[in-house]
Design an enzyme around this catalytic site. Sequence first.
Site, PDB file in Angstrom:
ATOM      1  CE  LYS A 279      -3.895   1.118   0.323  1.00  0.00           C
ATOM      2  NZ  LYS A 279      -5.652   0.128  -0.410  1.00  0.00           N
TER       3      LYS A 279
HETATM    4  P1  NAD Z   1     -13.182   8.504  -2.736  1.00  0.00           P
HETATM    5  O1  NAD Z   1     -11.891   9.712  -2.347  1.00  0.00           O
HETATM    6  O2  NAD Z   1     -13.223   8.432  -3.681  1.00  0.00           O
HETATM    7  O3  NAD Z   1     -14.089   8.909  -1.664  1.00  0.00           O
HETATM    8  C1  NAD Z   1     -14.059   9.199  -0.482  1.00  0.00           C
HETATM    9  C2  NAD Z   1     -15.366   9.699  -0.110  1.00  0.00           C
HETATM   10  O4  NAD Z   1     -15.689   9.869   1.470  1.00  0.00           O
HETATM   11  C3  NAD Z   1     -15.560  11.147  -0.766  1.00  0.00           C
HETATM   12  O5  NAD Z   1     -16.945  11.432  -1.346  1.00  0.00           O
HETATM   13  C4  NAD Z   1     -14.803  11.707   0.648  1.00  0.00           C
HETATM   14  O6  NAD Z   1     -15.373  13.487   0.298  1.00  0.00           O
HETATM   15  C5  NAD Z   1     -15.887  10.761   1.937  1.00  0.00           C
HETATM   16  N1  NAD Z   1     -15.172  10.955   2.892  1.00  0.00           N
HETATM   17  C6  NAD Z   1     -14.016  11.932   3.025  1.00  0.00           C
HETATM   18  N2  NAD Z   1     -14.313  11.987   5.209  1.00  0.00           N
HETATM   19  C7  NAD Z   1     -15.471  12.187   4.886  1.00  0.00           C
HETATM   20  C8  NAD Z   1     -16.028  11.965   6.705  1.00  0.00           C
HETATM   21  N3  NAD Z   1     -15.222  11.896   7.786  1.00  0.00           N
HETATM   22  N4  NAD Z   1     -17.026  11.346   6.536  1.00  0.00           N
HETATM   23  C9  NAD Z   1     -17.857  11.320   5.907  1.00  0.00           C
HETATM   24  N5  NAD Z   1     -17.569  11.150   4.089  1.00  0.00           N
HETATM   25  C10 NAD Z   1     -16.244  11.287   4.606  1.00  0.00           C
HETATM   26  O7  NAD Z   1     -12.243   7.196  -1.943  1.00  0.00           O
HETATM   27  P2  NAD Z   1     -12.715   5.486  -2.090  1.00  0.00           P
HETATM   28  O8  NAD Z   1     -11.599   5.109  -3.405  1.00  0.00           O
HETATM   29  O9  NAD Z   1     -14.631   6.022  -2.226  1.00  0.00           O
HETATM   30  O10 NAD Z   1     -12.701   4.838  -1.182  1.00  0.00           O
HETATM   31  C11 NAD Z   1     -12.958   4.905   0.316  1.00  0.00           C
HETATM   32  C12 NAD Z   1     -12.650   3.352   1.031  1.00  0.00           C
HETATM   33  O11 NAD Z   1     -12.710   2.647   0.101  1.00  0.00           O
HETATM   34  C13 NAD Z   1     -11.034   3.339   1.562  1.00  0.00           C
HETATM   35  O12 NAD Z   1     -10.983   3.179   2.987  1.00  0.00           O
HETATM   36  C14 NAD Z   1     -10.405   2.864   0.529  1.00  0.00           C
HETATM   37  O13 NAD Z   1      -9.080   2.569   0.550  1.00  0.00           O
HETATM   38  C15 NAD Z   1     -11.686   2.045   0.507  1.00  0.00           C
HETATM   39  N6  NAD Z   1     -11.281   1.315  -0.811  1.00  0.00           N
HETATM   40  C16 NAD Z   1     -11.556   1.999  -2.632  1.00  0.00           C
HETATM   41  C17 NAD Z   1     -11.264   0.645  -3.038  1.00  0.00           C
HETATM   42  C18 NAD Z   1     -11.139   1.588  -4.577  1.00  0.00           C
HETATM   43  O14 NAD Z   1     -11.126   0.879  -5.623  1.00  0.00           O
HETATM   44  N7  NAD Z   1     -11.134   2.964  -5.097  1.00  0.00           N
HETATM   45  C19 NAD Z   1     -10.813  -0.374  -3.562  1.00  0.00           C
HETATM   46  C20 NAD Z   1     -10.982  -0.644  -2.110  1.00  0.00           C
HETATM   47  C21 NAD Z   1     -10.816  -0.271  -1.111  1.00  0.00           C
END
Ligand code: NAD
Length: 477
Positions: A108
């Site tokens: 990561k």
């Molecule tokens: P992203 O940046 O696209 O979205 C995150 C969202 O959370 C945003 O809309 C942001 O405004 C919101 N956010 C941030 N702080 C917040 C708070 N305090 N309260 C409420 N909302 C809040 O990120 P993502 O890619 O969707 O990733 C989200 C989670 O999923 C992370 O934990 C990431 O590790 C996990 N994840 C993502 C992927 C992927 O393919 N993108 C894969 C596996 C796991």
Amino acid sequence: MNAPIREPSFRESVDLMFNRAVALMDLSPGLEEKIRVCNSTYIVRFGVRLRGQIQTFTGYRAVHSEHMEPVKGGIRYATNVNQDEVEALAALMTYKCALVEAPFGGSKGGLCIDPRQYDEHELELITRRFAYELAKRDLIHPSQNVPAPDMGTGEREMAWIADQYSRMNTRDINARACVTGKPLHAGGIAGRVEATGRGVQYALREFFRHPEDTRIAGLSPTLDGKRVIVQGLGNVGYHAAKFLSEEDGCKIVGIIERDGALLDENGLHVEQVRAWISAHGGVTGYADATHVEDGASVLEMPCDILIPAALEAVINQGNAERIKASLIIEAANGPITAGADDVLRKNGCVVIPDMYANAGGVTVSYFEWVKNLSHIRFGRMQRRQEESRHDLLIHELERLSADKGLGWELSPGFKEQYLRGAGELELVRSGLDDTMRAAYGHMREVWHSRGDVPDLRVAAYLVAISRVAASYRAKGL
Ligand code: NAD
């Protein structure tokens, strides 16, 4: 006076969960320690000239386990990125890949940055420089270490990283496989952007195929009509909410974002909320719902399914006792701390763990990597051949019907659907669905067949750790 609750750090939480699982296994202490520790963490500080002065950025790339290579894991852009967090996330990647049988070790990365403070050109300069620092140490490499998007990064950043690597390795014919989550025109794969949210949907569908399991959560065995609250309408949360509401009849009754939450008992319109956030930077001011300023309090509202899809540790010992959801699916990584996990279990809440729930991203990344190495789009060789075979069958049925005067008429919808050969998107979704079903089956079997496995998380760890252990043993360790 009560002593303040000490919440374990994210990495301590992952270690606690790991320890809980290995206590039920028969691993030698040496092998147990080898699997648990993070092999290495590279920290880099680099300067970029921006707005007339040099700004220094700190980036990380942790490699948890190299029992299989390349190692795989996203790159996150956020201000609170730190060593503890990337190491915890790298460990989760090791177990996640093992659970869904993606042939990778775990890694990561992260950069301490608030991407919203920079324009596109500045972000490109910063990303290319970070990629350069990682690539020159093989921490970006098609056969060594393959990053992907995570919080704060997406297709755009992955395209810059791929291009940067290609410029540094002009003779590497597999250069495009150095990173996944790229846009289609830069070597990406259909269905990668939606993959993690799609995986959450497939995971829920699979859970609801097992009435025995829904009964444990106190839910009826159908997704249709379930009341859902989502935290974070980013890549993962948006796709999960969209698919569940548009295709499975779920009602998204709450959406929590940085600046508060929106509530609507009749179900929020996910597309409209997403468009509002894109235009205004948050949910504040959205007219067709009730706005709640204290977004985190909405995690505690009654609902059937809670989908934390933003940050880690949002369900902790401070609020776990007040969580009323029957089922929590961890779309984000680490949204529930180890301490909160115990409280939720005691209160009858079922948790579908992150290691499984958000594995859709790495699964489709695996397909993208294979596509890049094989240099051919999935479906290109067989699609038309499949169509002509189906066409043969339809013609034969129609001929038989006419010759024998049977008067059979195939419905146009059926004919059109049956005749269409599978393109890349259909194949990717099919591969993802198969992966999510198979992995759930493996976890579930462990959960129900042994008397000492309390929940799906411990089951997931058991499946994953035993596979990693088998891999190390095969290497003679
Ligand atoms: P992203 O940046 O696209 O979205 C995150 C969202 O959370 C945003 O809309 C942001 O405004 C919101 N956010 C941030 N702080 C917040 C708070 N305090 N309260 C409420 N909302 C809040 O990120 P993502 O890619 O969707 O990733 C989200 C989670 O999923 C992370 O934990 C990431 O590790 C996990 N994840 C993502 C992927 C992927 O393919 N993108 C894969 C596996 C796991």
